[in-house]
Scaffold this active site. Structure first.
Site, PDB file in Angstrom:
ATOM      1  N   SER A 256       0.836  -1.194   0.000  1.00  0.00           N
ATOM      2  CA  SER A 256       0.000   0.000   0.000  1.00  0.00           C
ATOM      3  C   SER A 256       0.874   1.248   0.000  1.00  0.00           C
ATOM      4  O   SER A 256       2.103   1.161   0.091  1.00  0.00           O
ATOM      5  CB  SER A 256      -0.927   0.022   1.234  1.00  0.00           C
ATOM      6  OG  SER A 256      -0.160   0.092   2.428  1.00  0.00           O
TER       7      SER A 256
ATOM      8  N   TYR B 106       9.742   7.356  16.361  1.00  0.00           N
ATOM      9  CA  TYR B 106       9.708   7.426  14.896  1.00  0.00           C
ATOM     10  C   TYR B 106      10.795   8.358  14.383  1.00  0.00           C
ATOM     11  O   TYR B 106      11.569   8.001  13.485  1.00  0.00           O
ATOM     12  CB  TYR B 106       8.332   7.898  14.435  1.00  0.00           C
ATOM     13  CG  TYR B 106       8.191   7.963  12.922  1.00  0.00           C
ATOM     14  CD1 TYR B 106       7.906   6.814  12.190  1.00  0.00           C
ATOM     15  CD2 TYR B 106       8.338   9.165  12.237  1.00  0.00           C
ATOM     16  CE1 TYR B 106       7.770   6.860  10.807  1.00  0.00           C
ATOM     17  CE2 TYR B 106       8.206   9.226  10.857  1.00  0.00           C
ATOM     18  CZ  TYR B 106       7.930   8.076  10.149  1.00  0.00           C
ATOM     19  OH  TYR B 106       7.810   8.130   8.778  1.00  0.00           O
TER      20      TYR B 106
ATOM     21  N   SER C 199      12.387  10.396   6.381  1.00  0.00           N
ATOM     22  CA  SER C 199      11.302  11.328   6.680  1.00  0.00           C
ATOM     23  C   SER C 199      11.842  12.716   6.972  1.00  0.00           C
ATOM     24  O   SER C 199      12.993  12.877   7.389  1.00  0.00           O
ATOM     25  CB  SER C 199      10.516  10.821   7.895  1.00  0.00           C
ATOM     26  OG  SER C 199       9.584  11.766   8.354  1.00  0.00           O
TER      27      SER C 199
END
Length: 343
Positions: free
Chosen positions: A12, A193, A171
């Site tokens: 996905s 994270y 990120s």
């Protein structure tokens, strides 16, 4: 047959969008989707084959947060293929994200609103848990499992006279301030994270220093702010219904709001098209989208250094040895129990 490409977290979001773009460019690829949920992986494979009926798309079960799963998957990959040209390390989690409402309110009415939305800085914390291996879940999934996978696939990635690419999905949320070498699993913090993504930036540099002379090259990308299942889990659905039109409007003024998985995969696809020897190990390649919807990739220097990168690599090697020994001891104990029962 064409190049061999393996993508983790491919069922996905950005991973699936990348697979679609790769097959649209080269239908002869041997594409392997490495996913935790095989039902979703099969659905992704079916969608890809519907668009590209002649494509070679295979599946392998891989939970990068579980050491045994990584070892089993790597063994199967080595059995299937005699080489690996591209390894896209895309799987990642942000469990139990918590939004700071006060920080959000202040951010909306400050000059830092776009920066806060695109990076999550000051807005998000997460509650981490332990895996069955006794590791912090975010660290294990976003970093250590992928590190172990690279180590296990070294024979396929490092071949005389050939080059291969390892490409990490990092990120904007990767920040030096969230990472501590003496707590690389982020046991004592609330931003696992951000810590894990900064660690992947460091690890990419370490892999280059160690493996470039063996033909393996590592790069890092940032997909920008993309609306995926991970992003939608941060806020209630009604909030996204209200704010999404505003975000599309804000994109006119910033290039980091890529928003769609297709746009977010831009830097991943761009790196696929490059000669790895020409890439800079000290930069992160950013997926960007202009207000008019044009996609492009831009390199930006990372806030990393060789010493910390090397030290992290050594600590990961030490942890690998510890984890492997623990698994071996568990297997020996299990074998002894079976022998006793049969006796």
């Amino acid at each position: 047959m064409g190049k061999v490409v393996l993508v983790t977290g491919a069922n996905s979001g950005i991973g699936l969008a990348l697979c679609e773009r790769l097959l649209s460019h080269d239908a002869l690829l041997q594409l392997c989707l490495a996913c935790r949920n095989m039902a979703r992986a099969e659905a992704a494979r079916h969608a890809l084959l519907t668009s590209h009926p002649q494509a070679h798309v295979s599946l392998i079960q891989l939970d990068v947060g579980c050491v045994r799963s990584v070892l089993r998957a790597a063994q199967e990959i080595r059995h299937r293929y005699n080489r690996l040209d591209y390894l896209f390390l895309n799987a990642g989690i942000m469990p139990n994200p918590q939004l700071d409402p006060k920080a959000l309110y202040k951010g909306l009415f400050s000059g830092r609103a776009i920066h806060m939305f695109s990076t999550g800085e000051g807005l998000l914390t997460q509650k981490d848990t332990l895996t069955s291996d006794g590791l912090q879940e975010v660290f294990a999934t976003n970093l250590f499992g992928h590190f172990l996978l690279v180590r296990e696939l070294e024979p396929l990635l490092c071949r005389p006279g050939c080059s291969s690419q390892v490409i990490w999905t990092s990120s904007n949320n990767a920040r030096r301030s969230a990472f501590r070498l003496d707590d690389m699993q982020h046991k004592g913090g609330v931003e696992p994270y951000s810590s894990s993504k900064y660690a992947s930036d460091l690890l990419s540099l370490a892999l280059n220093r160690r493996y470039n002379n063996q033909g393996l090259y590592s790069s890092v990308i940032c997909p920008g702010l993309v609306m995926t299942n991970l992003t939608y889990g941060i806020l209630p659905s009604f909030f996204w219904t209200l704010i999404l039109p505003l975000m599309w409007l804000i994109r006119i003024f910033t290039n980091t709001f890529t928003l769609t998985p297709y746009n977010g995969a831009e830097a991943l696809f761009w790196l696929f098209m490059q000669k790895p020897e020409s890439l800079d190990p000290m930069v992160k390649y950013h997926s960007l989208t202009s207000g008019l919807g044009n996609n492009y990739t831009q390199p930006r220097k990372m806030d990393i250094d060789d010493n910390v990168s090397s030290a992290l690599y050594e600590k990961l090697i030490e942890l690998e040895c510890t984890v492997r020994k623990k698994l071996k001891d568990v297997d020996l104990e299990h074998s002894a129990e079976i022998t006793q029962t049969e006796g």
